[in-house]
Design an enzyme around this catalytic site. Structure first.
Site, short mmCIF file in Angstrom:
data_model
loop_
_atom_site.label_atom_id
_atom_site.label_comp_id
_atom_site.label_asym_id
_atom_site.label_seq_id
_atom_site.Cartn_x
_atom_site.Cartn_y
_atom_site.Cartn_z
N ARG A 85 0.86 -1.20 0.00
CA ARG A 85 0.00 0.00 0.00
C ARG A 85 0.89 1.24 0.00
O ARG A 85 0.66 2.20 -0.70
CB ARG A 85 -0.95 0.01 1.21
CG ARG A 85 -1.64 1.37 1.37
CD ARG A 85 -2.87 1.40 2.26
NE ARG A 85 -2.85 0.48 3.37
CZ ARG A 85 -2.11 0.62 4.48
NH1 ARG A 85 -1.33 1.66 4.65
NH2 ARG A 85 -2.17 -0.30 5.42
N TYR A 141 -17.04 16.15 -14.70
CA TYR A 141 -17.40 14.75 -14.61
C TYR A 141 -18.44 14.53 -13.50
O TYR A 141 -18.26 15.06 -12.39
CB TYR A 141 -16.13 13.94 -14.34
CG TYR A 141 -16.37 12.47 -14.23
CD1 TYR A 141 -16.75 11.72 -15.34
CD2 TYR A 141 -16.25 11.82 -13.01
CE1 TYR A 141 -16.99 10.37 -15.23
CE2 TYR A 141 -16.48 10.46 -12.90
CZ TYR A 141 -16.86 9.74 -14.02
OH TYR A 141 -17.09 8.41 -13.90
N ASP A 178 -8.14 18.62 -13.96
CA ASP A 178 -8.40 17.25 -14.41
C ASP A 178 -8.07 17.21 -15.90
O ASP A 178 -8.76 17.82 -16.72
CB ASP A 178 -9.88 16.90 -14.15
CG ASP A 178 -10.23 15.47 -14.55
OD1 ASP A 178 -9.57 14.92 -15.45
OD2 ASP A 178 -11.17 14.91 -13.96
N LYS A 237 -9.20 6.07 -18.97
CA LYS A 237 -9.60 6.58 -20.28
C LYS A 237 -8.43 6.46 -21.28
O LYS A 237 -8.02 5.37 -21.56
CB LYS A 237 -10.13 7.99 -20.13
CG LYS A 237 -11.07 8.19 -18.91
CD LYS A 237 -12.36 7.39 -19.02
CE LYS A 237 -13.15 7.31 -17.72
NZ LYS A 237 -13.51 8.58 -17.09
C1 LIG Z 1 -13.90 8.97 -15.78
C2 LIG Z 1 -13.50 10.29 -15.28
C3 LIG Z 1 -13.20 10.48 -13.93
C4 LIG Z 1 -13.33 9.38 -12.90
O1 LIG Z 1 -12.40 8.36 -13.13
P1 LIG Z 1 -12.68 6.82 -12.78
O2 LIG Z 1 -11.43 6.15 -13.26
O3 LIG Z 1 -13.91 6.40 -13.51
O4 LIG Z 1 -12.85 6.74 -11.31
C5 LIG Z 1 -12.79 11.74 -13.53
N1 LIG Z 1 -12.70 12.76 -14.41
C6 LIG Z 1 -12.99 12.61 -15.71
C7 LIG Z 1 -12.88 13.78 -16.63
C8 LIG Z 1 -13.41 11.38 -16.19
O5 LIG Z 1 -13.73 11.24 -17.48
#
Ligand SMILES: *Cc1c(COP(=O)(O)O)cnc(C)c1O
Length: 383
Positions: free
Chosen positions: A48, A100, A172, A197
């Site tokens: 961890r 998101y 982000d 993604k």
């Molecule tokens: C999918 C997404 C998240 C969250 O990520 P997860 O891997 O699904 O927890 C956060 N920000 C954006 C812009 C996203 O597309």
């Protein structure tokens, strides 16, 4: 030798394995490590706290974002959870007005319960941000392009505002990845990714990443990562490293396909509005061109009322109706009922997430096939 981005994708971070010469980082599938005596570790204690495969990914994402410190998490939201844990009761965040849905949900239904609040602002409007800044505001949290309306925020200008008032700027960067945009070089303090993604890129792994430059901030985030425990597993770290190797070639094709499709949608009479910052008529076009090397491959569009959007989703053959984005395959979603359902209907309406809005994650298939599929589904959905 300073490597350029495409070489860095393959050789950045920790390249291969010193012990055996393996060209790939091994999967250190272990929870603990032998200590040679009391207090005599070989640098690793418990997975961890630290794991060599995860550490290789953490170094890699830091290199790619031109940052100093990287951290890998079990999901994008685990990353966001850890970053939001920097704050305490009474603190407030200014947040982009389309973000998101899960980010909104954790702010609204988790952190708000702990006394950390948020204020939704159209962060493409610099004056609107400055107006909301007060003592309680500790950070500005931006997505650019934002999800799902692809609104562009001028990251450098917002970093100017946040630093003038001593606030953190969190970006982000999921939609563009460091291949197209590096927010730390534009003045951001913290960069967040859902590695699920484009970075992973194959719709097979859930992961999250954070990068910072400031040592104190990094120390606190490592402390929180270890304390909260939402770390990325060794095998998944390996998969994300593998995905990142082909990020450049994938993104080039993603963007090339998206530009073609956005122009096609823009000319299509069945489509009443297209959101894509790579179109010259998009309000974010100039800022996007200035701060990134491409507009990405996310497109949102509104079907005209003469078409039934529910039917459109059912008639698609190549493009898949699914949550998520950034994989090699083209995906569509219906933000109002899927990714952004956690946002109350009145806020959705206010920011423009209407029921007829369709979000398309353009994959790397032959672009003619994607266009043909969209065209036939639109035609079949005519009322
Ligand atoms: C999918 C997404 C998240 C969250 O990520 P997860 O891997 O699904 O927890 C956060 N920000 C954006 C812009 C996203 O597309």
């Amino acid at each position: 030798m300073t490597l350029k981005i495409n070489s860095l994708l393959i050789h950045g971070g920790i390249d291969g394995d010193e012990t055996t010469g393996a060209v790939n980082v091994p999967v250190y599938q272990t929870s603990t490590y032998k200590q040679d005596g009391l207090g005599k570790t070989r640098g690793w204690e418990y997975s961890r706290t630290g794991n060599p495969t995860r550490a290789a990914l953490e170094k890699l994402i830091a290199d790619l974002e031109q940052g100093k410190y990287g951290l890998a998490f079990a999901s994008g939201l685990a990353a966001i959870n850890t970053v939001l844990s920097l704050f305490k009761a009474g603190d407030k965040l200014i947040v982009s007005d389309n973000i998101y849905g899960g980010t909104f949900r954790i702010l609204d239904n988790v952190f708000k319960n702990f006394g950390i609040t948020y204020e939704i602002v159209d962060t493409s409007n610099l004056a609107a941000i400055e107006e909301k800044i007060d003592e309680s505001v500790k950070a500005i949290y931006v997505e650019s392009p934002a999800n799902p309306l692809l609104t562009i925020t001028d990251i450098e200008a917002v970093s100017g505002i946040s630093h003038k008032y001593g606030k953190l700027l969190i970006v982000d960067n999921t939609f563009l990845t460091p291949y197209l945009q590096r927010p730390l070089t534009l003045g951001a303090d913290i960069v967040i990714h859902s590695g699920t993604k484009y970075l992973g890129g194959h719709s097979d792994t859930v992961s999250g990443l954070v990068v910072v430059n400031d040592e104190k901030l990094a120390d606190r985030l490592y402390y929180l990562q270890n304390s909260i425990g939402g770390v990325l597993a060794p095998w998944d770290s390996f998969l994300v490293i593998r995905g990142i190797k082909t990020l450049g070639v994938r993104m080039d094709r993603h963007v090339e396909n998206a530009e073609r499709i956005a122009r096609w949608l823009d000319k299509n009479e069945a489509v009443s509005r297209v959101y894509y910052p790579g179109l010259e008529n998009d309000p974010g076009y100039e800022v996007q061109k200035k701060q990134a090397n491409g507009a990405g491959a996310m497109i949102s569009f509104v079907l005209d009322e003469k078409y039934d959007y529910r039917k459109f989703f059912e008639k698609l053959n190549v493009v898949t109706l699914a949550e998520s984005l950034g994989g090699v395959e083209s995906l569509v979603c219906h933000p109002a009922s899927m990714t952004h359902a956690a946002i109350p209907a009145e806020i959705r309406k206010e920011v423009g997430i209407v029921d007829e809005l369709i979000r398309l994650s353009v994959g790397i298939e032959d672009v003619e096939d994607i266009i043909e599929d969209l065209a036939q589904a639109i035609e079949a959905s005519r009322i």
